[in-house]
Design a protein around this motif. Structure first.
Motif, PDB file in Angstrom:
ATOM      1  N   LYS A 154       0.888  -1.349   0.097  1.00 24.99           N
ATOM      2  CA  LYS A 154       0.051  -0.229  -0.136  1.00 24.99           C
ATOM      3  C   LYS A 154       1.045   1.290  -0.153  1.00 24.99           C
ATOM      4  O   LYS A 154       1.917   1.104   0.544  1.00 24.99           O
ATOM      5  N   LEU A 155       0.665   2.131  -0.904  1.00 28.80           N
ATOM      6  CA  LEU A 155       1.350   3.404  -0.728  1.00 28.80           C
ATOM      7  C   LEU A 155       0.569   4.745  -0.853  1.00 28.80           C
ATOM      8  O   LEU A 155      -0.558   4.643  -1.310  1.00 28.80           O
ATOM      9  N   LYS A 158       4.157   2.212   4.149  1.00 27.11           N
ATOM     10  CA  LYS A 158       4.473   1.846   5.484  1.00 27.11           C
ATOM     11  C   LYS A 158       5.058   0.416   5.590  1.00 27.11           C
ATOM     12  O   LYS A 158       4.413  -0.437   4.841  1.00 27.11           O
ATOM     13  N   LEU A 159       6.068   0.628   6.407  1.00 22.82           N
ATOM     14  CA  LEU A 159       6.794  -0.519   6.649  1.00 22.82           C
ATOM     15  C   LEU A 159       6.416  -1.527   8.002  1.00 22.82           C
ATOM     16  O   LEU A 159       6.497  -2.398   8.254  1.00 22.82           O
ATOM     17  N   PRO A 173      10.767   3.699   9.545  1.00 20.50           N
ATOM     18  CA  PRO A 173      10.181   4.751   8.813  1.00 20.50           C
ATOM     19  C   PRO A 173       9.609   4.170   7.552  1.00 20.50           C
ATOM     20  O   PRO A 173       9.831   3.092   7.148  1.00 20.50           O
ATOM     21  N   ASP A 174       8.792   5.089   6.942  1.00 19.41           N
ATOM     22  CA  ASP A 174       8.260   5.029   5.687  1.00 19.41           C
ATOM     23  C   ASP A 174       9.242   4.611   4.623  1.00 19.41           C
ATOM     24  O   ASP A 174       9.964   5.252   4.455  1.00 19.41           O
ATOM     25  N   LEU A 175       8.858   3.969   3.703  1.00 24.34           N
ATOM     26  CA  LEU A 175       9.770   3.697   2.321  1.00 24.34           C
ATOM     27  C   LEU A 175       9.454   4.618   1.266  1.00 24.34           C
ATOM     28  O   LEU A 175       8.380   4.411   0.874  1.00 24.34           O
ATOM     29  N   PRO A 176      10.446   5.282   0.905  1.00 35.82           N
ATOM     30  CA  PRO A 176       9.957   6.220  -0.439  1.00 35.82           C
ATOM     31  C   PRO A 176      10.089   5.421  -1.516  1.00 35.82           C
ATOM     32  O   PRO A 176      11.033   4.960  -1.900  1.00 35.82           O
ATOM     33  N   LEU A 177       9.065   5.617  -2.367  1.00 32.42           N
ATOM     34  CA  LEU A 177       8.904   5.038  -3.540  1.00 32.42           C
ATOM     35  C   LEU A 177       8.806   5.845  -4.722  1.00 32.42           C
ATOM     36  O   LEU A 177       7.732   6.529  -4.602  1.00 32.42           O
TER      37      LEU A 177
END
Length: 169
Positions: free
Chosen positions: A7-8, A33-34, A39-43
């Motif tokens: 989910k992004l 969200k990991l 911390p959140d993963l930027p994609l």
């Protein structure tokens, strides 16, 4: 390369890109969200075809679910520094805004199926011609290729025939 489903949350509005071939393309940026402790993963997100068109229907702040190939994208920024960024090339996109997930390649497959089958109309089952015997009659759903013997299973090993190899793991 790895395959990712996540989910992004979109951090920017998706942007359309015009390709030389005319294929729809879109890019976006968001955070996955990991977990609570990380911390959140930027994609970076890249999509083509009907998936790109679906991505462009979403706005900043919306949550989408994406599946696709994950790779490290390397580029030079404005300060001429090399930057590494995780990028997902989306094969499937789903969200609360859509009733059906968008998948890469669906438009071509769907068009062919509709054209061949007469979409929405039940198709009669075809039986073999009366003068030819049905080679799969009484096969209970298991089919084997003609002129190839079916694989044979040996007798099961009894409990007293088992040899322990004493390998410690």
């Amino acid at each position: 390369m790895a395959f990712l489903t996540t989910k992004l949350t979109l951090a920017k509005e998706p942007k359309p890109i015009q390709t030389r071939t005319g294929t729809p393309m879109a890019t976006a940026f968001g955070f996955a969200k990991l977990g609570n402790d990380s911390p959140d993963l930027p994609l970076a997100v890249t999509a083509f075809g009907n998936v790109a068109e679906s991505l462009l229907q979403h706005d900043k702040g919306q949550v989408i679910q994406v599946s696709g190939d994950l790779k490290i994208h390397t580029y030079m920024n404005r300060e001429q520094q090399e930057v590494e960024q995780l990028q997902i090339t989306v094969d499937m996109l789903a969200s609360a805004k859509q009733t059906k997930p968008a998948r890469r390649g669906d438009s071509q497959r769907q068009g062919n199926q509709n054209h061949q089958q007469g979409y929405g109309q039940p198709q009669p089952m075809q039986s073999p011609p009366a003068n030819q015997p049905n080679q799969y009659q009484n096969d209970m759903g298991f089919q084997q290729r003609p002129n190839k013997p079916a694989p044979q299973m040996g007798q099961p090993m009894g409990a007293n025939q088992f040899a322990d190899d004493d390998i410690n793991f």
